[in-house]
Design a protein around this motif. Structure first.
Motif, PDB file in Angstrom:
ATOM      1  N   PHE A  60       0.833  -1.209   0.000  1.00  0.00           N
ATOM      2  CA  PHE A  60       0.000   0.000   0.000  1.00  0.00           C
ATOM      3  C   PHE A  60       0.867   1.257   0.000  1.00  0.00           C
ATOM      4  O   PHE A  60       0.518   2.263  -0.628  1.00  0.00           O
ATOM      5  CB  PHE A  60      -0.942  -0.006   1.204  1.00  0.00           C
ATOM      6  CG  PHE A  60      -2.232  -0.738   0.948  1.00  0.00           C
ATOM      7  CD1 PHE A  60      -2.246  -1.941   0.237  1.00  0.00           C
ATOM      8  CD2 PHE A  60      -3.444  -0.245   1.406  1.00  0.00           C
ATOM      9  CE1 PHE A  60      -3.434  -2.619  -0.010  1.00  0.00           C
ATOM     10  CE2 PHE A  60      -4.639  -0.912   1.169  1.00  0.00           C
ATOM     11  CZ  PHE A  60      -4.626  -2.104   0.454  1.00  0.00           C
ATOM     12  N   LEU A  61       2.005   1.207   0.701  1.00  0.00           N
ATOM     13  CA  LEU A  61       2.933   2.340   0.664  1.00  0.00           C
ATOM     14  C   LEU A  61       3.443   2.551  -0.758  1.00  0.00           C
ATOM     15  O   LEU A  61       3.522   3.685  -1.246  1.00  0.00           O
ATOM     16  CB  LEU A  61       4.095   2.099   1.622  1.00  0.00           C
ATOM     17  CG  LEU A  61       5.232   3.133   1.584  1.00  0.00           C
ATOM     18  CD1 LEU A  61       4.715   4.536   1.874  1.00  0.00           C
ATOM     19  CD2 LEU A  61       6.332   2.744   2.580  1.00  0.00           C
ATOM     20  N   GLN A  62       3.757   1.458  -1.415  1.00  0.00           N
ATOM     21  CA  GLN A  62       4.201   1.532  -2.807  1.00  0.00           C
ATOM     22  C   GLN A  62       3.106   2.149  -3.679  1.00  0.00           C
ATOM     23  O   GLN A  62       3.375   2.999  -4.540  1.00  0.00           O
ATOM     24  CB  GLN A  62       4.551   0.121  -3.281  1.00  0.00           C
ATOM     25  CG  GLN A  62       5.273   0.042  -4.602  1.00  0.00           C
ATOM     26  CD  GLN A  62       5.627  -1.409  -4.937  1.00  0.00           C
ATOM     27  OE1 GLN A  62       5.284  -2.347  -4.207  1.00  0.00           O
ATOM     28  NE2 GLN A  62       6.302  -1.591  -6.055  1.00  0.00           N
ATOM     29  N   GLY A  63       1.863   1.743  -3.450  1.00  0.00           N
ATOM     30  CA  GLY A  63       0.745   2.298  -4.209  1.00  0.00           C
ATOM     31  C   GLY A  63       0.549   3.771  -3.933  1.00  0.00           C
ATOM     32  O   GLY A  63       0.301   4.564  -4.854  1.00  0.00           O
ATOM     33  N   LEU A  64       0.659   4.161  -2.665  1.00  0.00           N
ATOM     34  CA  LEU A  64       0.489   5.568  -2.314  1.00  0.00           C
ATOM     35  C   LEU A  64       1.551   6.431  -2.997  1.00  0.00           C
ATOM     36  O   LEU A  64       1.255   7.537  -3.474  1.00  0.00           O
ATOM     37  CB  LEU A  64       0.566   5.740  -0.795  1.00  0.00           C
ATOM     38  CG  LEU A  64       0.434   7.170  -0.270  1.00  0.00           C
ATOM     39  CD1 LEU A  64      -0.899   7.785  -0.676  1.00  0.00           C
ATOM     40  CD2 LEU A  64       0.603   7.205   1.250  1.00  0.00           C
ATOM     41  N   LEU A  65       2.776   5.935  -3.060  1.00  0.00           N
ATOM     42  CA  LEU A  65       3.841   6.679  -3.734  1.00  0.00           C
ATOM     43  C   LEU A  65       3.527   6.870  -5.219  1.00  0.00           C
ATOM     44  O   LEU A  65       3.784   7.939  -5.793  1.00  0.00           O
ATOM     45  CB  LEU A  65       5.177   5.951  -3.574  1.00  0.00           C
ATOM     46  CG  LEU A  65       5.779   5.997  -2.169  1.00  0.00           C
ATOM     47  CD1 LEU A  65       6.921   4.993  -2.048  1.00  0.00           C
ATOM     48  CD2 LEU A  65       6.281   7.394  -1.837  1.00  0.00           C
ATOM     49  N   THR A  66       2.950   5.842  -5.845  1.00  0.00           N
ATOM     50  CA  THR A  66       2.556   5.946  -7.249  1.00  0.00           C
ATOM     51  C   THR A  66       1.472   6.995  -7.433  1.00  0.00           C
ATOM     52  O   THR A  66       1.534   7.837  -8.354  1.00  0.00           O
ATOM     53  CB  THR A  66       2.065   4.583  -7.772  1.00  0.00           C
ATOM     54  OG1 THR A  66       3.116   3.626  -7.652  1.00  0.00           O
ATOM     55  CG2 THR A  66       1.626   4.673  -9.220  1.00  0.00           C
ATOM     56  N   VAL A  67       0.470   6.970  -6.570  1.00  0.00           N
ATOM     57  CA  VAL A  67      -0.628   7.938  -6.647  1.00  0.00           C
ATOM     58  C   VAL A  67      -0.107   9.360  -6.423  1.00  0.00           C
ATOM     59  O   VAL A  67      -0.502  10.296  -7.121  1.00  0.00           O
ATOM     60  CB  VAL A  67      -1.724   7.577  -5.626  1.00  0.00           C
ATOM     61  CG1 VAL A  67      -2.736   8.701  -5.482  1.00  0.00           C
ATOM     62  CG2 VAL A  67      -2.428   6.281  -6.036  1.00  0.00           C
ATOM     63  N   LEU A  68       0.789   9.519  -5.453  1.00  0.00           N
ATOM     64  CA  LEU A  68       1.358  10.841  -5.190  1.00  0.00           C
ATOM     65  C   LEU A  68       2.107  11.367  -6.414  1.00  0.00           C
ATOM     66  O   LEU A  68       1.926  12.522  -6.818  1.00  0.00           O
ATOM     67  CB  LEU A  68       2.317  10.775  -3.986  1.00  0.00           C
ATOM     68  CG  LEU A  68       1.674  10.727  -2.603  1.00  0.00           C
ATOM     69  CD1 LEU A  68       2.709  10.363  -1.541  1.00  0.00           C
ATOM     70  CD2 LEU A  68       1.016  12.060  -2.260  1.00  0.00           C
ATOM     71  N   ARG A  69       2.930  10.522  -7.009  1.00  0.00           N
ATOM     72  CA  ARG A  69       3.722  10.950  -8.165  1.00  0.00           C
ATOM     73  C   ARG A  69       2.814  11.339  -9.332  1.00  0.00           C
ATOM     74  O   ARG A  69       3.001  12.382  -9.957  1.00  0.00           O
ATOM     75  CB  ARG A  69       4.673   9.829  -8.580  1.00  0.00           C
ATOM     76  CG  ARG A  69       5.584  10.202  -9.752  1.00  0.00           C
ATOM     77  CD  ARG A  69       6.467   9.059 -10.156  1.00  0.00           C
ATOM     78  NE  ARG A  69       5.702   7.930 -10.679  1.00  0.00           N
ATOM     79  CZ  ARG A  69       5.645   6.738 -10.097  1.00  0.00           C
ATOM     80  NH1 ARG A  69       6.301   6.504  -8.975  1.00  0.00           N
ATOM     81  NH2 ARG A  69       4.921   5.765 -10.633  1.00  0.00           N
ATOM     82  N   ASP A  70       1.819  10.507  -9.613  1.00  0.00           N
ATOM     83  CA  ASP A  70       0.955  10.765 -10.766  1.00  0.00           C
ATOM     84  C   ASP A  70      -0.012  11.926 -10.538  1.00  0.00           C
ATOM     85  O   ASP A  70      -0.597  12.441 -11.489  1.00  0.00           O
ATOM     86  CB  ASP A  70       0.162   9.501 -11.125  1.00  0.00           C
ATOM     87  CG  ASP A  70       1.054   8.427 -11.730  1.00  0.00           C
ATOM     88  OD1 ASP A  70       2.223   8.732 -12.039  1.00  0.00           O
ATOM     89  OD2 ASP A  70       0.580   7.288 -11.882  1.00  0.00           O
ATOM     90  N   SER A  71      -0.184  12.326  -9.279  1.00  0.00           N
ATOM     91  CA  SER A  71      -1.080  13.457  -8.999  1.00  0.00           C
ATOM     92  C   SER A  71      -0.298  14.762  -8.845  1.00  0.00           C
ATOM     93  O   SER A  71      -0.850  15.768  -8.395  1.00  0.00           O
ATOM     94  CB  SER A  71      -1.910  13.191  -7.737  1.00  0.00           C
ATOM     95  OG  SER A  71      -1.075  12.999  -6.608  1.00  0.00           O
TER      96      SER A  71
END
Length: 442
Positions: free
Chosen positions: A225-236
């Motif tokens: 989930f941390l990995q996913g959150l980092l992806t969402v942060l970068r793409d936003s």
């Protein structure tokens, strides 16, 4: 001479910083105005932040005794990260509230404390909403029509989270469920699903079924989930995540089995950061020297001790700011006085009687007060900053500003009562055998 940084700051930032000092707290913002002695770290740490913003990941450990400014340091660095477009989260490690050996709890606290330059905690929902908006914009830019938009966004979601889904497929599933609930106008379900995505336990079963997820987040799923959150942060639109795990020395006081699990979880986190699994993550921990060097801390787990090992045998002025571990030497009498003068000047700019503030709380008085507070704490200057700044702002500067006939040398006697001290400060004050110490600095 007034520090030009102080005169350039906005009234709101200045007021926020002064209000926090009056309460005996570390300000959340405006720390660049108060920073003394941190310039030697700036170049190396800014380079690391820039590297993380470009897709690298960094782990850093900060060591310092109580009162050396660890929380101040990490918030100062966090401000620099936020200025670069990072999201920021600060987590206090504790046995009861946030045990380090339960990474699902650490992740939950992260999402609760997540903040950005635009949104206060918790910024999770604005970040997720911004991510979906970015996906829609990308889909439209790729030529998708309005009737094709939902399918195009789904394809982009799947592609962007492909690596995350290898480890935590339910992260993407929950995002789909959140978007579907919003599309149906079901705000209650959308909020519940987002809470589950943030690691909250006990989310209603109906909401979980609606999103297609089951159970609660566990220790191993938290890393995905941390990995996913980092992806969402970068793409936003965010450059990365600056994450602080504060006060890891509390691990020394937990049961031995929990301590061993927590130390291993920390070792695992460090290894995952160094492996490149978390691009865009700047992870920093803080602790006392006893944690890093003692047998009840990092030395208890040899692999962890090896990862944290740093040479501190040289003069502190030759410490390497690029090393994995940074040493904060703490305050001296001179640096405490310099900080007090900086605060006095910052206060005077927004005062109703700035000339009176500078005249009555002149450099000599500020130095006398610093010495008196240090004396009240058993001569331990290193633990004096919090109490000193609280007394300087709340007991002295406020009174000078409000009362034209108040002279701190005539009308103020420093009193440090045990009730206003932390446990550590009380233990140090006990060295001079007093519950309440009156020091005449007139």
């Amino acid at each position: 001479m007034t520090d030009p940084r102080a005169s350039a700051v906005s009234a709101a930032r200045r007021r926020t910083a002064i209000d926090a000092l009056r309460r005996g707290a570390v300000p959340e913002t405006g720390l660049d105005l108060l920073a003394t002695g941190l310039d030697r770290f700036e170049s190396a740490l800014d380079a690391e932040l820039d590297a993380v913003a470009s897709g690298a990941s960094v782990f850093k450990a900060v060591r310092g005794e109580y009162g050396s400014g660890k929380t101040f340091f990490t918030r100062w660095l966090g401000e620099r990260a936020k200025q670069r477009g990072f999201a920021v989260a600060e987590i206090q490690i504790s046995e009861t509230e946030t045990p380090l050996h339960r990474l699902e709890t650490v992740y939950r606290r992260l999402t609760e404390r997540l903040t950005t330059a635009s949104f206060p905690p918790s910024a999770l929902r604005p970040v997720v909403d911004a991510w979906f908006y970015a996906l829609e914009e990308d889909a439209l830019a790729d030529g998708a029509g309005e009737d094709e938009l939902a399918g195009a966004v789904e394809k982009l979601l799947t592609a962007r989270l492909a690596e995350v889904s290898r480890h935590a497929p339910s992260f993407a599933t929950a995002l789909r469920g959140y978007r579907a609930a919003l599309a149906q106008g079901d705000e209650a379900t959308a909020s519940a699903v987002l809470a589950w995505l943030g690691g909250q336990p006990h989310v209603a079963a109906a909401a979980r079924r609606s999103a297609g997820v089951r159970g609660d987040l566990d220790h191993f799923g938290a890393l995905g989930f941390l990995q996913g959150l980092l992806t969402v942060l970068r793409d936003s639109g965010h450059r990365g995540l600056f994450l602080v795990l504060d006060e890891v020395e509390t691990l020394q006081r937990v049961r031995s089995d929990a301590r061993d699990k927590a130390l291993n979880a920390l070792r695992q986190l460090i290894d995952e950061v160094h492996s490149g699994r978390f691009p865009g993550l700047y992870l920093i921990i803080t602790g006392t020297p006893a944690f890093y060097d003692g047998q009840q801390g990092a030395q208890r787990l040899a692999p962890l001790a090896q990862r944290l090992a740093t040479d501190f045998t040289t003069d502190p002025r030759f410490d390497n700011p690029r090393a994995v571990q940074l040493r904060l030497p703490g305050f001296t009498q001179d640096s405490l006085v310099a900080l007090g003068i900086t605060i006095r000047d910052l206060y005077a700019i927004g005062a109703s009687a700035p000339d009176r503030v500078r005249a009555l709380a002149d450099d000599a008085y500020v130095a006398d007060l610093a010495g008196a507070v240090g004396g009240a704490l058993g001569g331990k200057v290193g633990v004096a900053p919090r109490v000193y700044l609280k007394k300087l702002v709340g007991d002295v500067l406020d009174r000078i500003d409000q009362f034209a006939d108040f002279d701190p040398r005539q009308h103020y006697r420093l009193t440090v009562s045990s009730g206003e001290l932390t446990e550590v400060e009380r233990n140090l004050a006990a060295a001079v055998a007093a519950d309440e110490i009156d020091l005449d600095i007139s």
